[in-house]
Design an enzyme around this catalytic site. Structure first.
Site, PDB file in Angstrom:
ATOM      1  NE  ARG A 149      -3.509  -2.209   2.863  1.00  0.00           N
ATOM      2  CZ  ARG A 149      -3.267  -3.318   3.566  1.00  0.00           C
ATOM      3  NH1 ARG A 149      -2.104  -3.446   4.184  1.00  0.00           N
ATOM      4  NH2 ARG A 149      -4.168  -4.280   3.661  1.00  0.00           N
ATOM      5  CE  LYS A 173      -6.242  -0.595   4.879  1.00  0.00           C
ATOM      6  NZ  LYS A 173      -7.545  -0.915   4.274  1.00  0.00           N
ATOM      7  CG  HIS A 245      -4.401   0.456  -3.955  1.00  0.00           C
ATOM      8  ND1 HIS A 245      -3.742   0.534  -2.737  1.00  0.00           N
ATOM      9  CD2 HIS A 245      -5.360  -0.483  -3.789  1.00  0.00           C
ATOM     10  CE1 HIS A 245      -4.294  -0.304  -1.886  1.00  0.00           C
ATOM     11  NE2 HIS A 245      -5.272  -0.950  -2.501  1.00  0.00           N
ATOM     12  NE  ARG A 248      -2.807  -3.731  -1.247  1.00  0.00           N
ATOM     13  CZ  ARG A 248      -2.348  -4.488  -0.258  1.00  0.00           C
ATOM     14  NH1 ARG A 248      -1.057  -4.688  -0.131  1.00  0.00           N
ATOM     15  NH2 ARG A 248      -3.185  -5.045   0.603  1.00  0.00           N
ATOM     16  CG  HIS A 271      -6.119  -8.765   1.317  1.00  0.00           C
ATOM     17  ND1 HIS A 271      -6.214  -9.213   0.020  1.00  0.00           N
ATOM     18  CD2 HIS A 271      -5.962  -7.418   1.226  1.00  0.00           C
ATOM     19  CE1 HIS A 271      -6.113  -8.200  -0.816  1.00  0.00           C
ATOM     20  NE2 HIS A 271      -5.961  -7.102  -0.109  1.00  0.00           N
ATOM     21  CE1 TYR A 280      -5.966  -7.244  -6.870  1.00  0.00           C
ATOM     22  CE2 TYR A 280      -6.166  -8.366  -4.771  1.00  0.00           C
ATOM     23  CZ  TYR A 280      -5.992  -7.213  -5.497  1.00  0.00           C
ATOM     24  OH  TYR A 280      -5.851  -6.017  -4.837  1.00  0.00           O
TER      25      TYR A 280
END
Length: 299
Positions: A149, A173, A245, A248, A271, A280
């Protein structure tokens, strides 16, 4: 009950109990501010505990009239639902007015990706004659080779580079850490940057451990990374709307199309849910078509 007091408590809850980043917290507070703005214009002196379902329905109508997209509406409603869930947990309210509030139906948006050729062309377009050229090349190579990110890129620490082991440590995160393999190409470009441009900078004390720095020796901003990529896309006449992004998304898609295990990609991207990573698997239509033609008994 006052809005400012409730917002402050909610902010502390998100920070301490949910361990969210400052950017995520700011987004939640912005959602609440939109509701406060609407109520201030249409209903006088109404506190958080007085809000009812009909107020919220009118709020959604107001967002519609302002031309807010369904996706942004859904994001705002989600933030407000979280706020009232917090008030319920804290026993500030006895019933949740958002319980029956519906979000607009939105389709699953597939992210734009770049081909390998487009990524190479974009990185090759970096002007290495400029002092910051090698830094930019190293950043783009790291974005793509590690699937970071933009916030993870600008906060990457020198002490989190474990090149001998072939990994970098990412603080993602909610301050969750993960190890991501780093390509030999990225290692090479980062090495050139560190031994050249970065070595010549007068680095500020608070940024000594930050890898990617601006010309003043301070941490790069997220906006600066967006600008660098946007300018390069214009330079090569790339007919796609891209951002940090996009690298990514491309990283994940290329891995999965190459046969990588979905769980491994989930780990590398950081994730929480594999459902987020599964998006994806829907991207490469040519790959899907060729798979069906090759393996389906009716083909």
């Amino acid at each position: 009950m006052k809005w400012e007091e409730s917002k402050k408590g909610f902010e502390n809850y998100l920070k301490l109990e949910k361990s969210l980043s400052q950017n995520s917290i700011a987004a939640y507070i912005n959602d609440i501010n939109k509701l406060i703005e609407f109520l201030g214009k249409n209903f006088k002196r109404i506190g958080p505990e007085k809000v009812k379902l009909n107020h919220l329905k009118k709020f959604v109508e107001w967002l519609n009239e302002k031309g807010v997209s369904p996706r942004t509406q859904a994001r705002t409603i989600s933030g407000i639902k979280s706020f009232y869930k917090y008030l319920l947990i804290e026993e500030k309210i006895s019933s949740d007015p958002t319980a029956l509030l519906e979000s607009p139906k939105i389709g699953r948006k597939l992210p734009d990706i770049l081909s390998m050729e487009e990524i190479d062309t974009l990185i090759d377009a970096v002007d290495l004659e400029k002092p910051e050229g090698q830094r930019n090349k190293a950043m783009l190579e790291t974005l793509y080779s590690c699937g970071l990110r933009v916030s993870e890129l600008v906060n990457l620490k020198v002490t989190n580079l474990f090149f001998e082991q072939g990994f970098i440590k990412i603080e993602g995160k909610g301050d969750k850490e993960r190890l991501v393999p780093v390509s030999s190409r990225a290692v090479e470009e980062i090495g050139k940057y560190m031994n050249g441009y970065r070595k010549r900078l007068k680095i500020s004390k608070e940024s000594e451990n930050v890898l990617f720095l601006n010309r003043r020796g301070k941490k790069l901003s997220r906006v600066m990374v967006f600008t660098i990529i946007k300018n390069l896309a214009q330079k090569i006449n790339l007919d796609k709307k891209i951002s940090p992004h996009t690298f990514r998304h491309s990283f994940a898609t290329h891995l999965i199309n190459g046969g990588a295990d979905l769980r491994a990609v989930q780990e590398m991207l950081g994730h929480e849910s594999i459902l987020t990573t599964e998006i994806y698997t829907h991207l490469d239509r040519d790959y899907l078509k060729s798979t069906i033609h090759q393996f389906h008994p009716r083909s």
